[in-house]
Design a protein around this motif. Structure first.
Motif, PDB file in Angstrom:
ATOM      1  N   ARG A  94       0.832  -1.241   0.036  1.00 22.23           N
ATOM      2  CA  ARG A  94       0.330   0.067  -0.084  1.00 22.23           C
ATOM      3  C   ARG A  94       0.980   1.497  -0.160  1.00 22.23           C
ATOM      4  N   GLU A  96       0.941   4.060   1.663  1.00 20.00           N
ATOM      5  CA  GLU A  96       0.743   5.250   2.878  1.00 20.00           C
ATOM      6  C   GLU A  96       2.335   3.892   3.595  1.00 20.00           C
ATOM      7  N   ASN A 186       5.320  -4.024   9.316  1.00 18.65           N
ATOM      8  CA  ASN A 186       4.016  -3.863   8.632  1.00 18.65           C
ATOM      9  C   ASN A 186       3.622  -5.178   9.273  1.00 18.65           C
ATOM     10  N   PRO A 187       3.382  -4.789  10.410  1.00 19.21           N
ATOM     11  CA  PRO A 187       2.305  -6.145  11.076  1.00 19.21           C
ATOM     12  C   PRO A 187       0.794  -6.690  10.615  1.00 19.21           C
ATOM     13  N   TYR A 189      -2.611  -5.323  11.577  1.00 21.68           N
ATOM     14  CA  TYR A 189      -2.815  -4.370  12.800  1.00 21.68           C
ATOM     15  C   TYR A 189      -4.526  -4.435  12.679  1.00 21.68           C
ATOM     16  N   ARG A 196     -14.420  -4.328   7.149  1.00 25.44           N
ATOM     17  CA  ARG A 196     -13.586  -3.758   6.316  1.00 25.44           C
ATOM     18  C   ARG A 196     -13.019  -5.430   5.898  1.00 25.44           C
TER      19      ARG A 196
END
Ligand code: GLN
Length: 283
Positions: A94, A96, A186-187, A189, A196
């Motif tokens: 992603r 971000e 980036n685990p 979370y 979602r």
């Protein structure tokens, strides 16, 4: 879906398929079938498609109509201007998460060798990008999924990166006694009952890479509490988290003996990454 005519041009395809999926998706899929860029589609509206191209395109549109993410249909996604192969065994990189790479690059010098660890590497996007931009960094990328490891290894090979080593490990489990200068992750979370997870692209992504317990903090807690025994003094831990997890992450970092703790927001203005330096350092 079936097109109405046998003799079909680029212009016909573009206008018919957009009744089913957004125009942006239509053109990306058509570009991949014809192996051309956007400018070519615009410049050649009258060009006819051959039957196999029409069939392939119809198949891709049908997959998209059923909700499958574009990245999985194409088998790739761009991250930090590099193309990564993806499949449903890895999270789709992603935009971000580019913040995590920006922060890592700030911490790694171009001319001093260092050891970097990427936890839960998935497609390898983070580890490989860092390795490509910091040639003296020796990057270890771990994942607990053998399918993800296969994807990350393929990406390292395809992107010509030799300073990344992909190994199977459940977080730090396979790294006993090893210490690094930078640990990055980036685990998963997302809160386990976040609606979602059953909507949009997330439905198709590995739940193991997305969801992490009642408050989404299970993996973040584990990583922060174990990181100190795998960092050299002065080394940094950088961790991505959800929009409401920055404060909790900073508190955990403090409790685990980190200093110089801060959080940084992504381009959408959401506090997305928290960082700490292992050891006792002045702010
Ligand atoms: N940022 C992702 C999302 O909310 C989640 C990624 C993750 O859990 N690491 O869609």
């Amino acid at each position: 879906m079936n097109f109405e005519t046998q003799h079909i041009t680029i212009a016909n395809v573009l206008s018919q398929a957009r009744n089913f999926i957004p125009y942006h998706d239509v053109r990306i899929l058509l570009q991949s079938v014809l192996k051309v860029n956007h400018a070519y589609l615009i410049a050649h509206p009258e060009q006819s498609l051959i039957p196999t191209q029409i069939q392939t395109f119809q198949l891709l549109v049908t997959r998209r109509v059923s909700g499958e993410p574009i990245a999985y249909i194409l088998g790739e996604r761009e991250f930090y201007s590099l193309k990564f192969k993806v499949n449903p065994s890895v999270l789709i990189p992603r935009p971000e998460t580019e913040l995590l790479v920006d922060l890592a690059l700030e911490k790694i010098s171009s001319d001093i060798p260092c050891k970097v660890l990427d936890l839960g590497t998935g497609s390898g996007a983070i580890a490989i990008t860092i390795a490509k931009l910091r040639l003296l960094a020796n990057v270890t990328a771990v994942d607990s999924s053998v399918d993800a490891i296969a994807v990350a290894k393929k990406n390292a090979k395809y992107l010509n990166v030799s300073n990344v080593h992909v190994i199977k490990s459940d977080w730090f489990e396979g790294l006993a006694g090893e210490r690094f200068d930078l640990v990055i992750s980036n685990p998963p979370y997302v809160i386990f009952d976040d609606p979602r997870l059953s909507q949009g692209d997330l439905r198709f992504e590995p739940q193991l890479a997305l969801a992490a317990g009642l408050d989404g903090m299970d993996c973040i807690r584990l990583i922060i509490s174990s990181a100190a025994s795998h960092l050299n003094v002065g080394g940094w831990l950088l961790i991505e988290h959800g929009y409401n997890q920055a404060k909790m992450s900073r508190q955990l970092l403090k409790k685990a003996g980190f200093s110089n703790i801060f959080s940084r927001s992504d381009l959408a203005g959401i506090m997305r990454v928290s960082c700490g330096r292992y050891g006792n350092f002045l702010q």
